[in-house]
Write an enzyme that holds these catalytic residues in place. Structure first.
Site, mmCIF file in Angstrom:
data_model
loop_
_atom_site.group_PDB
_atom_site.id
_atom_site.type_symbol
_atom_site.label_atom_id
_atom_site.label_comp_id
_atom_site.label_asym_id
_atom_site.label_seq_id
_atom_site.Cartn_x
_atom_site.Cartn_y
_atom_site.Cartn_z
ATOM 1 N N ASP A 10 18.121 15.501 -3.653
ATOM 2 C CA ASP A 10 19.073 15.886 -2.616
ATOM 3 C C ASP A 10 19.418 17.364 -2.762
ATOM 4 O O ASP A 10 20.539 17.735 -3.155
ATOM 5 C CB ASP A 10 20.322 15.007 -2.702
ATOM 6 N N LYS A 32 12.591 10.840 -4.421
ATOM 7 C CA LYS A 32 12.975 10.543 -3.042
ATOM 8 C C LYS A 32 13.287 11.835 -2.316
ATOM 9 O O LYS A 32 14.074 12.651 -2.770
ATOM 10 C CB LYS A 32 14.198 9.631 -2.999
ATOM 11 N N ASP A 59 12.591 9.189 2.640
ATOM 12 C CA ASP A 59 13.754 8.416 3.074
ATOM 13 C C ASP A 59 14.322 8.994 4.371
ATOM 14 O O ASP A 59 15.315 9.716 4.366
ATOM 15 C CB ASP A 59 14.805 8.443 1.952
ATOM 16 N N ILE A 62 13.935 5.588 9.751
ATOM 17 C CA ILE A 62 13.510 5.640 11.154
ATOM 18 C C ILE A 62 14.249 4.566 11.970
ATOM 19 O O ILE A 62 14.340 3.413 11.573
ATOM 20 C CB ILE A 62 11.991 5.420 11.263
ATOM 21 N N HIS A 63 14.776 4.982 13.117
ATOM 22 C CA HIS A 63 15.529 4.052 13.977
ATOM 23 C C HIS A 63 15.453 4.585 15.401
ATOM 24 O O HIS A 63 16.155 5.517 15.765
ATOM 25 C CB HIS A 63 16.987 3.976 13.503
ATOM 26 N N ASP A 64 14.556 3.992 16.203
ATOM 27 C CA ASP A 64 14.359 4.482 17.560
ATOM 28 C C ASP A 64 13.663 3.386 18.367
ATOM 29 O O ASP A 64 13.459 2.269 17.865
ATOM 30 C CB ASP A 64 13.526 5.769 17.538
ATOM 31 N N ILE A 65 13.294 3.698 19.590
ATOM 32 C CA ILE A 65 12.575 2.714 20.389
ATOM 33 C C ILE A 65 11.223 2.433 19.727
ATOM 34 O O ILE A 65 10.683 3.278 19.010
ATOM 35 C CB ILE A 65 12.407 3.176 21.848
ATOM 36 N N THR A 68 8.328 5.090 19.845
ATOM 37 C CA THR A 68 8.588 6.275 19.032
ATOM 38 C C THR A 68 8.385 5.975 17.555
ATOM 39 O O THR A 68 7.835 6.794 16.800
ATOM 40 C CB THR A 68 10.014 6.792 19.273
ATOM 41 N N GLN A 191 29.746 6.693 -2.674
ATOM 42 C CA GLN A 191 29.141 5.381 -2.850
ATOM 43 C C GLN A 191 30.237 4.333 -3.096
ATOM 44 O O GLN A 191 31.173 4.579 -3.847
ATOM 45 C CB GLN A 191 28.162 5.381 -4.035
ATOM 46 N N ARG A 212 22.585 12.314 -8.308
ATOM 47 C CA ARG A 212 23.445 13.249 -9.027
ATOM 48 C C ARG A 212 23.512 13.048 -10.538
ATOM 49 O O ARG A 212 23.547 14.052 -11.273
ATOM 50 C CB ARG A 212 24.852 13.219 -8.404
#
Length: 234
Positions: A10, A32, A59, A62-65, A68, A191, A212
């Site tokens: 990160d 990651k 990471d 993915i969240h779409d139609i 896509t 978290q 971390r």
């Protein structure tokens, strides 16, 4: 099934990420890459880290139609990453069509769906996400996990606390990748559903994601090896 510790890179840019990985020369790690680093650096950061001999969990959640997501899946497969993920909330059509692309690619990759972010607790699930108050967090996570398996993906991203129920209901070979790992439970970050590496092992996690505690350690390689010993029980 091989178990491993995945280090969350990160970092805001390539320079900081690669400087950190200089601590791991001669050590093949599983790392990651999330949205922050990938959106800044793009595919080149993937290629450089692969050249260094590390495995990569991309990471991007993915969240779409469905159409896509199919295109995105093809692009990710071309990057030769070892693991990537979707949001289970995208639904059956999105997940199953993406799974078909992976199956037809003949590439070995671990495909996951995120059930519920480990920064979300039951109160937030009901109040913010407006999920039926008659459903517990465990029930919702299990439902998303079952959908993921039905659609043909390898496993889920979930809290280690949810692993025993998922393994019992969906089988030991269904992969569980668990973030929210801390050396102790006394943490003040974002978290909510947190466990230690030893507890994650006892709960049955296949992979733990640790950021971390390793990336901010004075000696990252030493901390990584200690966490890996705790998780693998060596």
């Amino acid at each position: 099934m091989a178990k491993d510790v995945i280090i969350a890179l990160d970092f805001p840019n390539k320079e900081k990420a690669l400087d950190f990985l200089d601590n791991f020369k001669g050590e093949s790690a599983f790392v990651k890459i999330g949205m922050e680093l990938y959106y800044k650096e793009g595919p080149e950061i993937i290629k450089e880290i692969k050249r260094r001999g590390h495995k990569i969990f991309l990471d991007l959640k993915i969240h779409d139609i469905p159409n896509t997501c199919v295109g995105a899946t093809k692009s990710l497969l071309d990057l030769d990453v070892d693991m990537f993920n979707y949001h289970a909330a995208g639904g059956a059509k999105m997940l199953s069509e993406a799974s078909d692309v992976i199956s037809n690619s003949n590439k070995e990759v671990i495909s996951l769906a995120v059930t519920m972010l480990t920064s979300t607790d039951e109160e937030a699930m009901h109040q913010n996400l407006k999920i039926d108050k008659d459903l517990s967090l465990d029930e919702v996570v299990l439902s998303y996990a079952a959908l993921t398996k039905e659609c043909g993906l390898s496993g889920v991203v979930c809290s280690a606390l949810e692993v025993p129920n998922i393994k019992e209901k969906l089988g030991k070979d269904f992969v569980t990748v668990t973030p929210g790992i801390r050396k102790t439970k006394n943490n003040s970050d974002d978290q909510k559903r947190v466990v230690t590496p030893k507890e994650a092992r006892e709960l049955g996690s296949d992979y733990i994601v640790v950021g971390r505690p390793i990336t901010k350690a004075e000696n990252p390689l030493k901390e990584y090896k200690e966490i890996k010993r705790d998780f693998l029980g060596e």
